[in-house]
Design a protein around this motif. Sequence first.
Motif, short mmCIF file in Angstrom:
data_model
loop_
_atom_site.label_atom_id
_atom_site.label_comp_id
_atom_site.label_asym_id
_atom_site.label_seq_id
_atom_site.Cartn_x
_atom_site.Cartn_y
_atom_site.Cartn_z
N GLU A 68 11.29 -5.35 8.39
CA GLU A 68 10.23 -4.79 9.24
C GLU A 68 9.63 -5.90 10.13
O GLU A 68 9.06 -6.85 9.61
CB GLU A 68 9.14 -4.23 8.32
CG GLU A 68 8.23 -3.22 8.97
CD GLU A 68 8.99 -2.00 9.49
OE1 GLU A 68 8.78 -1.63 10.67
OE2 GLU A 68 9.80 -1.41 8.73
N PRO A 69 9.73 -5.78 11.45
CA PRO A 69 9.07 -6.79 12.30
C PRO A 69 7.56 -6.65 12.18
O PRO A 69 7.04 -5.53 12.03
CB PRO A 69 9.55 -6.46 13.71
CG PRO A 69 10.34 -5.20 13.62
CD PRO A 69 10.39 -4.72 12.21
N HIS A 70 6.83 -7.74 12.21
CA HIS A 70 5.38 -7.69 12.03
C HIS A 70 4.67 -7.26 13.32
O HIS A 70 5.02 -7.73 14.40
CB HIS A 70 4.85 -9.06 11.59
CG HIS A 70 3.47 -8.98 11.03
ND1 HIS A 70 2.35 -9.06 11.82
CD2 HIS A 70 3.04 -8.78 9.76
CE1 HIS A 70 1.28 -8.94 11.06
NE2 HIS A 70 1.67 -8.76 9.80
N PRO A 71 3.69 -6.39 13.20
CA PRO A 71 2.99 -5.90 14.41
C PRO A 71 2.31 -7.03 15.21
O PRO A 71 2.14 -6.91 16.42
CB PRO A 71 1.96 -4.91 13.87
CG PRO A 71 1.97 -5.05 12.38
CD PRO A 71 3.24 -5.72 11.98
N SER A 72 1.94 -8.13 14.54
CA SER A 72 1.25 -9.21 15.28
C SER A 72 2.14 -9.84 16.34
O SER A 72 1.67 -10.47 17.26
CB SER A 72 0.79 -10.29 14.29
OG SER A 72 1.92 -10.92 13.72
N LEU A 73 3.45 -9.64 16.21
CA LEU A 73 4.38 -10.25 17.17
C LEU A 73 4.81 -9.26 18.25
O LEU A 73 5.58 -9.61 19.14
CB LEU A 73 5.62 -10.78 16.43
CG LEU A 73 5.34 -11.92 15.44
CD1 LEU A 73 6.59 -12.27 14.65
CD2 LEU A 73 4.81 -13.15 16.18
N GLN A 74 4.27 -8.05 18.16
CA GLN A 74 4.63 -7.05 19.16
C GLN A 74 3.94 -7.36 20.49
O GLN A 74 2.81 -7.85 20.52
CB GLN A 74 4.19 -5.66 18.70
CG GLN A 74 5.32 -4.66 18.81
CD GLN A 74 5.89 -4.33 17.44
OE1 GLN A 74 5.31 -3.58 16.68
NE2 GLN A 74 7.03 -4.94 17.12
N VAL A 75 4.63 -7.06 21.59
CA VAL A 75 4.09 -7.36 22.92
C VAL A 75 4.07 -6.06 23.72
O VAL A 75 5.05 -5.31 23.72
CB VAL A 75 5.00 -8.39 23.64
CG1 VAL A 75 4.55 -8.61 25.07
CG2 VAL A 75 5.02 -9.71 22.87
N ALA A 76 2.95 -5.83 24.41
CA ALA A 76 2.87 -4.65 25.28
C ALA A 76 3.75 -4.88 26.50
O ALA A 76 3.61 -5.89 27.17
CB ALA A 76 1.43 -4.41 25.71
N PRO A 77 4.68 -3.93 26.76
CA PRO A 77 5.66 -4.16 27.84
C PRO A 77 5.01 -4.45 29.20
O PRO A 77 5.47 -5.32 29.92
CB PRO A 77 6.47 -2.86 27.89
CG PRO A 77 6.25 -2.20 26.57
CD PRO A 77 4.92 -2.66 26.06
#
Length: 459
Positions: A25-34
Amino acid sequence: MIDASRLTHVTNAITAWQQSWGAYEPHPSLQVAPERLAEALDTYLTRLQGNYPFFHPRYAGQMLKPPHPVAVLGYLGAMLINPNNHALDGGPPTGQMEKEVVKALAQMVHFPDDTLGHLTSGGTVANLEGLWVARHVHLDKKLGFTDAAHYTHGRMAEVIGMDTARLAVDADGRMDVAALEQRLKEGDIGTIVVTGGTTGFGTVDPIADIVPVCRSAGVRVHVDAAYGGFYAILAWDDTARLGEETKRHYRAVAKCDSIAIDPHKHGLQPYGCGSILFRDPSAGRFYQHDSPYTYFTSDELHLGEISLECSRAGAAAGALWLTLQVFPLDMTGLGAVLQAGIDAAQQWADLLRESAHFDLFMPPELDIVTYFPAMASASASAIDQRSQSLFHEAMHTDDEPVFLSVLRVETERLQRLVPDLAIDQPQARILRSVLMKPEHETYVPMLHRRLETLAQTLA
Ligand SMILES: *Cc1c(COP(=O)(O)O)cnc(C)c1O
């Protein structure tokens, strides 16, 4: 130009390898808004356009050019994994590749098979390591170098607490061998730095004549070939067009104690790739440390055990390794790239000798051309100012700009070329072009024509 399908091939291969380790599961803290990324990226790419066109042959200024696309592919592949070549456990494949490229560099300069060496973040640190080992070998002795040596030697000697001695140069700025022989009799110098291609003029110290003098005085010789190390390829090849004396001096590098070579200068690599080689592998004894948090798990030599830096980019080793597979260190590979720059410099020197608007300052020994505006009733200050305005105009004109660099020289040296020169200041700026892209070979006539036109239009 870089081939986008090859970039994708590299990222796909690394992604496939990553996926082979199983999903997580990738961590949400590393998610980037496109949208946020798109905007930031646009700003970034726009700002990068503020660079000078280092890739283009119209850029004939400083020692700058982009890495070869092959190096980019090599760097990208390893960077996505990000191995740390501090220890073999930080990335066994790139650690192994580093050992292989070091071997290739050692062979290029005809150092022995058991040469000790490693990559560094650049020439400054490579030289620092050469000097640091020299200081251990000759405790309490001085480091000798000339004014033509790179400015960082004085600085690094200060860092490691080594006293320095300025060595004399001949009329062309190369180390004066007779003066050196005299100077070494004082017995206070333990190591000297010779330069295999100075940064300013691309001149090579008379290494072949210096080595025997140092040997008989028991003095160590470190070669700073950060810029010029790869010319050893041409020096050992009978078919290569490089001055006979220059070849002789590069071949004598084989007898020196240590050498710094920057693959990020003439080895087609991105910044972050220097190297240091020691002919006597026992230099490794000075590097011993017992850091508690490194992870030397095997008996094999770990590069972190023979390096002053801790973390080092495995990607730099990977990029150089891949590059050397397709550009071997001979005249069919990297040698041909360097030969083109030499030929370009000779060709431009001939044009400048014939020119009514410019004079050649020094016959180019490698691929650096130095020249100055020809002027009736010249003074040092007039040459200085005209060089500066040509440099500025050439770069800022809307119509076919060309990029040069300026270099400060002693006015006395100019006076040898312009006998009635008025010496109204001790130094003067002249023009300098590093022709380190092979495309300069065919582009030189255009560069020259453009400068001739500018010289005519500039009142
Ligand atoms: C460029 C250069 C250096 C410094 O190397 P970096 O890679 O810039 O740290 C040292 N000596 C010479 C002769 C150079 O040309």
